[in-house]
Design a protein around this motif. Structure first.
Motif, PDB file in Angstrom:
ATOM      1  N   ALA A  66      26.859 -19.212  75.761  1.00  0.00           N
ATOM      2  CA  ALA A  66      27.191 -18.321  74.650  1.00  0.00           C
ATOM      3  C   ALA A  66      28.582 -18.612  74.106  1.00  0.00           C
ATOM      4  N   LYS A  67      29.521 -18.855  75.018  1.00  0.00           N
ATOM      5  CA  LYS A  67      30.905 -19.128  74.608  1.00  0.00           C
ATOM      6  C   LYS A  67      30.997 -20.437  73.833  1.00  0.00           C
ATOM      7  N   ARG A  68      30.295 -21.478  74.316  1.00  0.00           N
ATOM      8  CA  ARG A  68      30.337 -22.778  73.641  1.00  0.00           C
ATOM      9  C   ARG A  68      29.686 -22.695  72.264  1.00  0.00           C
ATOM     10  N   GLU A  69      28.584 -21.957  72.150  1.00  0.00           N
ATOM     11  CA  GLU A  69      27.911 -21.828  70.863  1.00  0.00           C
ATOM     12  C   GLU A  69      28.764 -21.043  69.878  1.00  0.00           C
ATOM     13  N   ASP A  70      29.432 -20.028  70.377  1.00  0.00           N
ATOM     14  CA  ASP A  70      30.337 -19.244  69.535  1.00  0.00           C
ATOM     15  C   ASP A  70      31.448 -20.129  68.991  1.00  0.00           C
ATOM     16  N   ARG A  71      32.048 -20.905  69.875  1.00  0.00           N
ATOM     17  CA  ARG A  71      33.148 -21.785  69.485  1.00  0.00           C
ATOM     18  C   ARG A  71      32.671 -22.872  68.515  1.00  0.00           C
ATOM     19  N   PHE A  72      31.493 -23.422  68.787  1.00  0.00           N
ATOM     20  CA  PHE A  72      30.918 -24.446  67.914  1.00  0.00           C
ATOM     21  C   PHE A  72      30.675 -23.884  66.511  1.00  0.00           C
ATOM     22  N   ALA A  73      30.048 -22.721  66.434  1.00  0.00           N
ATOM     23  CA  ALA A  73      29.750 -22.125  65.135  1.00  0.00           C
ATOM     24  C   ALA A  73      31.023 -21.809  64.357  1.00  0.00           C
ATOM     25  N   ARG A  74      32.050 -21.353  65.078  1.00  0.00           N
ATOM     26  CA  ARG A  74      33.324 -21.031  64.416  1.00  0.00           C
ATOM     27  C   ARG A  74      33.984 -22.306  63.888  1.00  0.00           C
ATOM     28  N   GLU A  75      33.949 -23.392  64.682  1.00  0.00           N
ATOM     29  CA  GLU A  75      34.548 -24.647  64.247  1.00  0.00           C
ATOM     30  C   GLU A  75      33.837 -25.188  63.015  1.00  0.00           C
ATOM     31  N   VAL A  76      32.512 -25.152  63.032  1.00  0.00           N
ATOM     32  CA  VAL A  76      31.736 -25.647  61.891  1.00  0.00           C
ATOM     33  C   VAL A  76      32.024 -24.817  60.646  1.00  0.00           C
ATOM     34  N   ALA A  77      32.073 -23.505  60.810  1.00  0.00           N
ATOM     35  CA  ALA A  77      32.333 -22.637  59.667  1.00  0.00           C
ATOM     36  C   ALA A  77      33.683 -22.936  59.032  1.00  0.00           C
ATOM     37  N   MET A  78      34.698 -23.181  59.853  1.00  0.00           N
ATOM     38  CA  MET A  78      36.025 -23.465  59.318  1.00  0.00           C
ATOM     39  C   MET A  78      36.100 -24.847  58.691  1.00  0.00           C
ATOM     40  N   LEU A  79      35.488 -25.848  59.340  1.00  0.00           N
ATOM     41  CA  LEU A  79      35.499 -27.198  58.783  1.00  0.00           C
ATOM     42  C   LEU A  79      34.813 -27.233  57.415  1.00  0.00           C
ATOM     43  N   SER A  80      33.757 -26.456  57.275  1.00  0.00           N
ATOM     44  CA  SER A  80      33.017 -26.471  56.015  1.00  0.00           C
ATOM     45  C   SER A  80      33.749 -25.714  54.906  1.00  0.00           C
ATOM     46  N   ARG A  81      34.740 -24.916  55.306  1.00  0.00           N
ATOM     47  CA  ARG A  81      35.423 -24.070  54.327  1.00  0.00           C
ATOM     48  C   ARG A  81      36.675 -24.698  53.751  1.00  0.00           C
ATOM     49  N   LEU A 117      39.798 -25.238  68.907  1.00  0.00           N
ATOM     50  CA  LEU A 117      40.533 -24.034  69.306  1.00  0.00           C
ATOM     51  C   LEU A 117      41.007 -23.228  68.106  1.00  0.00           C
ATOM     52  N   ALA A 118      40.736 -23.730  66.901  1.00  0.00           N
ATOM     53  CA  ALA A 118      41.185 -23.013  65.708  1.00  0.00           C
ATOM     54  C   ALA A 118      40.418 -21.707  65.563  1.00  0.00           C
ATOM     55  N   ARG A 119      41.062 -20.736  64.919  1.00  0.00           N
ATOM     56  CA  ARG A 119      40.362 -19.486  64.654  1.00  0.00           C
ATOM     57  C   ARG A 119      41.022 -18.779  63.489  1.00  0.00           C
ATOM     58  N   GLU A 120      40.287 -17.834  62.936  1.00  0.00           N
ATOM     59  CA  GLU A 120      40.832 -17.071  61.824  1.00  0.00           C
ATOM     60  C   GLU A 120      41.864 -16.084  62.346  1.00  0.00           C
ATOM     61  N   GLU A 121      42.929 -15.933  61.569  1.00  0.00           N
ATOM     62  CA  GLU A 121      44.001 -15.020  61.954  1.00  0.00           C
ATOM     63  C   GLU A 121      43.671 -13.609  61.508  1.00  0.00           C
ATOM     64  N   SER A 122      43.921 -12.657  62.349  1.00  0.00           N
ATOM     65  CA  SER A 122      43.750 -11.256  61.983  1.00  0.00           C
ATOM     66  C   SER A 122      44.952 -10.484  62.498  1.00  0.00           C
ATOM     67  N   LEU A 123      45.574  -9.749  61.633  1.00  0.00           N
ATOM     68  CA  LEU A 123      46.765  -8.997  62.035  1.00  0.00           C
ATOM     69  C   LEU A 123      46.423  -7.862  62.980  1.00  0.00           C
ATOM     70  N   SER A 183      23.313 -18.235  65.169  1.00  0.00           N
ATOM     71  CA  SER A 183      22.846 -19.164  64.145  1.00  0.00           C
ATOM     72  C   SER A 183      23.981 -19.422  63.177  1.00  0.00           C
ATOM     73  N   PHE A 184      23.886 -20.498  62.392  1.00  0.00           N
ATOM     74  CA  PHE A 184      24.909 -20.773  61.398  1.00  0.00           C
ATOM     75  C   PHE A 184      24.988 -19.642  60.393  1.00  0.00           C
ATOM     76  N   ASP A 185      23.844 -19.038  60.095  1.00  0.00           N
ATOM     77  CA  ASP A 185      23.831 -17.963  59.102  1.00  0.00           C
ATOM     78  C   ASP A 185      24.742 -16.818  59.518  1.00  0.00           C
ATOM     79  N   HIS A 186      24.828 -16.599  60.830  1.00  0.00           N
ATOM     80  CA  HIS A 186      25.687 -15.528  61.344  1.00  0.00           C
ATOM     81  C   HIS A 186      27.142 -15.761  60.930  1.00  0.00           C
ATOM     82  N   PHE A 187      27.502 -17.029  60.711  1.00  0.00           N
ATOM     83  CA  PHE A 187      28.857 -17.389  60.343  1.00  0.00           C
ATOM     84  C   PHE A 187      28.950 -17.826  58.887  1.00  0.00           C
ATOM     85  N   ASN A 188      27.928 -17.436  58.086  1.00  0.00           N
ATOM     86  CA  ASN A 188      27.920 -17.762  56.662  1.00  0.00           C
ATOM     87  C   ASN A 188      28.046 -19.260  56.423  1.00  0.00           C
TER      88      ASN A 188
END
Length: 352
Positions: free
Chosen positions: A65-80, A172-178, A9-14
């Motif tokens: 599952a993979k597409r939904e994960d990617r979609f939620a991540r893209e939306v979360a970043m675009l909104s931020r 394809l964007a994602r958050e960077e983690s060292l 859900s979107f909530d999972h990605f704040n």
């Protein structure tokens, strides 16, 4: 969390509920672009002309599952993140299908714009203006800890007057983690940083560590295109280009360029990722070069020297629109005041 296997859900990605799009107010018009995982349409949302990206759901449970994960991540970043050189995010919905709505930019992709100009090249000042737009967009993303990973002319969109560029497609964007390893061979081979390419075939899901400097490499290849209006690694297939860059340290030629521009290119595409400059440094180098050839004046609008993220005030030619259409002559038509919309809930049989 919705029922079913790994459905996010979107909530999972704040995800802030204010970005939810009500599909009853969404109308889908003609298709204007298509990728491996989504199709893009011109449409309307509450009487505003927009770009509507409809994400394919996938067939298998794993793919869904993979597409939904990617979609939620893209939306979360675009909104931020918001920036004048990033395509403006309007909202998203997940049902009845996954949809991302953004502003519609009618100037077309940078790839099509350059292709229609060949064999002519952009004026150097225009090329640098576009490069500044791209660098400022990337500086904004990196300041939020986001790596784009697919910087290329297809994902850069022009305003209607072709005066500026905006960065689009965060698929394809994602958050960077060292501390986290990330999927290798992500992006488009011809523009992909060497550290993303593996000497051996990776098993599915196998991870590899890299950082935000992969975007600096891709920027250098795009900037080279802006200056030369040629395909990088011309004569090579995409895989041959990636192999030559990763294992033979081959790069496009920086000969016959002013020394300062050659230095920017060669520093950004260095094999050692840690030796590449960050985008704040890249912006400063580009502005310094402009000052050496022509200080702000009629020839170069002062806004090119200014920006929200740099010491010197930045604003410049850039790109913004989600896949605008062109006719057979290569001209980009103006967005029509009226399109013939069809109801959002009735269009999905035509979207796949």
């Amino acid at each position: 969390m919705e029922s079913g296997p790994r459905l996010y859900s979107f909530d999972h990605f704040n995800f802030d509920p204010k970005w939810f799009i009500d599909p009853k107010h969404l109308y889908v018009g003609p298709r204007i672009g298509e990728g491996a995982h989504a199709k893009v349409y011109e449409g309307k949302y509450k009487n505003q002309i927009v770009a509507i990206k409809i994400v394919h759901k996938g067939d298998s449970t794993e793919e869904i599952a993979k597409r939904e994960d990617r979609f939620a991540r893209e939306v979360a970043m675009l909104s931020r993140v918001q920036h004048k050189n990033l395509v403006k995010f309007i909202g998203a919905c997940k049902e009845p299908v996954m949809v991302i709505v953004t502003e519609l930019l009618s100037g077309g992709t940078l790839r099509k714009y350059l292709l229609n100009m060949r064999p002519q090249c952009l004026d150097t000042h225009v090329a640098i203006g576009f490069a500044l737009d791209i660098a400022r967009a990337m500086e904004c993303l990196h300041s939020h800890g986001i790596i784009h990973r697919d910087l290329k002319p297809d994902n850069l969109l022009l305003t209607e007057d072709h005066g500026s560029v905006k960065l689009a497609d965060f698929g394809l964007a994602r958050e960077e983690s060292l501390t986290e390893m990330m999927t290798a061979e992500t992006g488009t081979y011809r523009w992909m940083a060497p550290e993303l390419y593996s000497t051996v075939t990776l098993r599915q899901g196998e991870k590899k560590h890299y950082n935000h400097k992969v975007d600096a490499y891709s920027f250098a290849i795009v900037f080279w295109e802006l200056l030369h209006n040629k395909v990088p690694f011309e004569g090579m297939s995409n895989l041959q280009a990636a192999y030559a860059a990763a294992f033979k340290n081959v790069r496009p030629s920086a000969d016959h360029l002013p020394e300062e521009l050659a230095i920017i290119l060669t520093s950004c595409w260095q094999e050692d990722a840690n030796a590449r400059p960050n985008f704040t440094q890249i912006i400063q180098m580009l502005i310094n070069y402009l000052y050496t050839v022509s200080p702000p004046g009629p020839a170069i609008p002062s806004r090119i020297f200014t920006s929200e993220n740099t010491v010197l005030p930045p604003e410049s030619p850039g790109t913004s629109s989600l896949m605008a259409k062109r006719d057979d002559t290569g001209d980009t038509p103006r967005v029509k005041d009226e399109i013939k919309p069809i109801g959002f809930l009735c269009c999905f049989s035509q979207c796949y």
